[in-house]
Design a protein around this motif. Sequence first.
Motif, mmCIF file in Angstrom:
data_model
loop_
_atom_site.group_PDB
_atom_site.id
_atom_site.type_symbol
_atom_site.label_atom_id
_atom_site.label_comp_id
_atom_site.label_asym_id
_atom_site.label_seq_id
_atom_site.Cartn_x
_atom_site.Cartn_y
_atom_site.Cartn_z
ATOM 1 N N MET A 46 1.616 6.695 -6.778
ATOM 2 C CA MET A 46 0.303 7.630 -7.336
ATOM 3 C C MET A 46 0.904 8.987 -7.151
ATOM 4 S SD MET A 46 -2.200 9.028 -6.101
ATOM 5 C CE MET A 46 -3.665 8.492 -5.082
ATOM 6 N N LEU A 79 -8.241 13.380 -5.898
ATOM 7 C CA LEU A 79 -7.536 12.207 -5.571
ATOM 8 C C LEU A 79 -7.536 11.423 -4.327
ATOM 9 C CD1 LEU A 79 -4.366 12.727 -8.178
ATOM 10 C CD2 LEU A 79 -6.307 11.094 -8.293
ATOM 11 N N GLU A 135 0.949 -1.137 0.051
ATOM 12 C CA GLU A 135 0.003 -0.376 0.048
ATOM 13 C C GLU A 135 0.827 1.051 0.023
ATOM 14 O OE1 GLU A 135 -2.889 0.221 3.001
ATOM 15 O OE2 GLU A 135 -3.939 -1.802 2.529
ATOM 16 N N ILE A 157 -5.656 12.894 -1.847
ATOM 17 C CA ILE A 157 -4.435 13.133 -1.086
ATOM 18 C C ILE A 157 -4.288 13.879 0.271
ATOM 19 C CG2 ILE A 157 -2.047 13.865 -1.506
ATOM 20 C CD1 ILE A 157 -2.227 13.236 -4.481
ATOM 21 N N GLU A 172 3.655 9.944 -9.596
ATOM 22 C CA GLU A 172 2.905 10.195 -11.086
ATOM 23 C C GLU A 172 2.347 11.626 -11.076
ATOM 24 O OE1 GLU A 172 0.596 7.001 -12.871
ATOM 25 O OE2 GLU A 172 2.286 5.718 -12.412
ATOM 26 N N PHE A 173 1.484 11.743 -10.100
ATOM 27 C CA PHE A 173 0.697 13.018 -10.097
ATOM 28 C C PHE A 173 1.550 14.299 -10.134
ATOM 29 C CE2 PHE A 173 -0.477 16.445 -7.266
ATOM 30 C CZ PHE A 173 -1.688 16.999 -8.012
ATOM 31 N N MET A 201 2.674 1.797 -3.362
ATOM 32 C CA MET A 201 1.838 2.235 -4.394
ATOM 33 C C MET A 201 1.436 3.678 -4.143
ATOM 34 S SD MET A 201 -0.796 -1.115 -5.807
ATOM 35 C CE MET A 201 -0.706 -1.981 -3.964
ATOM 36 N N THR A 202 1.148 4.028 -2.804
ATOM 37 C CA THR A 202 0.778 5.309 -2.500
ATOM 38 C C THR A 202 1.999 6.135 -2.990
ATOM 39 O OG1 THR A 202 -0.555 4.783 -0.601
ATOM 40 C CG2 THR A 202 0.303 6.826 -0.480
ATOM 41 N N GLU A 227 4.689 14.376 -11.180
ATOM 42 C CA GLU A 227 5.271 14.707 -12.412
ATOM 43 C C GLU A 227 4.505 14.933 -13.508
ATOM 44 O OE1 GLU A 227 7.446 10.764 -12.709
ATOM 45 O OE2 GLU A 227 9.222 11.437 -11.410
ATOM 46 N N ARG A 228 3.255 14.538 -13.507
ATOM 47 C CA ARG A 228 2.526 14.626 -14.674
ATOM 48 C C ARG A 228 1.794 16.088 -14.573
ATOM 49 N NH1 ARG A 228 -2.044 10.572 -15.787
ATOM 50 N NH2 ARG A 228 -0.845 8.550 -15.066
#
Lengths: 402, 265
Positions: A15, A48, A8, A50, A18-19, A11-12, A21-22
Amino acid sequence: MDFSLTSEQEMTRQMVREFAERKVSPVIKEYDRSHRPNLDALGRMAELGILGICIPVRYGGAGMDYICLGLACEELERVDTSLRVVMSVHTGLNCLGLFQWGSEQQKQRWLVPQARGERYAAYALTEPGAGSDVVALAATARREGDVYVLNGEKMWISLAAVAHNFLVFAKTDPRAAKAHRGISAFMVEREMAGVTTGDIHGKLGVRAGSTGWISLADVEVPVENRLGEEGEGFKIAMSCLDNGRYTVAAGATGLIRASLEASVAYAHERRTFGREIAEHQLIQQMIARMARDYEMARLLCWKAGWLKNQGQRNTRETSLAKWFATEASFTAASDAVQIHGAYGYSDEYDVERYLRNAKGACIYEGTSQIHELIQAGYALDHRGDRPLRCELPAYDPGYWQT
Amino acid sequence: MHIVVCTKHTPDTEAKMTVDGAGNVSWGESPLIINPWDEYAVEEALVLRDEHGGKVTVISMGPQEALEALKHAVAMGCDEAIRIWDETCAGSDTLATSYVLARAIEQMGDVDLVLFGKSAIDAQTWQVGAAVAKRLGAPSLMYTIKVVELDPDARSITVERLLEEGRQVVSATLPAVVGTTKGINEPRYTSFIGIRKAAKMEYPAWSLDDVGAESDKVGASGSGVRWPEVFAPPAREGEAEMIEAETVEQQAAILVDKLLAEKVI
């Protein structure tokens, strides 16, 4: 002893990375140059989940643990400081303060919409004349029947011009013999008459972050908006800082990593004296120190996060992590600029922004000097931690995720 | 609707590949991630599921490490995940991989649509999707940039394909195999609910026996491709030329002349 992250947590981290960087990386220079907060990215963070990452699902959060909060902060600040600052004030200082000290009714009223990201939250302790010296704060809260009338000025408040809710500290007993016992905490909403806010311009760093002032002029705050008991505000403020400082420390860890990554990439790219600068020992020395400091900062943060998960008091460990990580991040960013040479001095590269942003974290949420005093206090047995009336709950997946 | 997405774990896009003297390829300590092109396939599958109902199963042929790709797909919203592996699968080329994936899809029995990313970022063969379609005897709709219409009742699908010459609209019967391309959608982030589900879920591991595959058709021995020599591509070399002129317009004119002379435009 197990230093591995759970699935977990991994993966957190992925995620949020990615957020960042994008969604943040491609536009951060533009926002930083124009001194504008990236409200679009903030909205996406809210969607999301967060913003409520470590708040139980039953209170509108994502139900992850305190380590995940730290990992999110590290990944956000690896790209830019401004959105990590949001995590510090919205999640660390305000939401977790409500979670720790709020009544069930207060949690339902403020924590749920905040954890869902429907309302943004800030923390208003600092004043023009009171920073490190918290008990010198001058804001007052005068009880009149069922309301408190708040007056005062708050300064250097992150999200001042953006937040909907403010956790405000004011003196209910300005003449208290022990001044810290005269402070109380209140949830103040932007819509209340007498609340005005504005931005502060001309900051050295975190230019894509909203930092400002709050003016309270005869603001009538219902008694039910008081967090904790009357006179409990100092303890609440300090316990909130145990969580805010954790997010700052984790973020600074990300800034060290950003400095390290940028330096390694540039050291392979730039050639002097017929070879990559990565082959020069004095460049290697700076990179080695960044690698060392990243590992140390990360371990200190994980220790603090682990203590939070266990429900153990972590004032000393969190202070240590914050002190070390922020100072190390400033050094790492400064060395990153040095490695980049003249290019590092220009905003063509990111490292000058890292340096400007890093300085702030050595000042807010306890200056480095305050943390040195705290550490000395513990080491010399001049200070200790007494149990609080409300402790931050230990992480319990069963409770958090149902 | 039962939609299957085939995915692969790949090194992170920033990983640096090295090849040693014996031809062994290494991606260093790079973390393994879902093949980035497969995220488009997963996203499209989730959108189609939400529109038409049913479920999305993500599958991968790979060792334990392939779980990272499956977990990511589940964290995005896939309903089920299956890993197919047997030690004899190691060294499979696209011929062998497509054989195993096709057997697994046939084993499921009720699949309406199979989705692929356009390629995998490590090997870049672009072959597995089309090969699976051939093995299944299903229409192959590679380079799909848009699903124009999906009609489960009429058992038909219409897609727009992005070809070098332009766009082509084609219709096919279900079950079909669709290869997605970048631009078909914007893949969603994983969600916290999905992350929690992915972390707790059991991932069935199907063996070659489970999918009814013959071991002599997989792995290096079952592959058509041989690797007589493996070497790292030489570093690109080039020269940069700064175009000097008094105005931007003059610089642009010089640039255009040079590009014409080099037959770039």
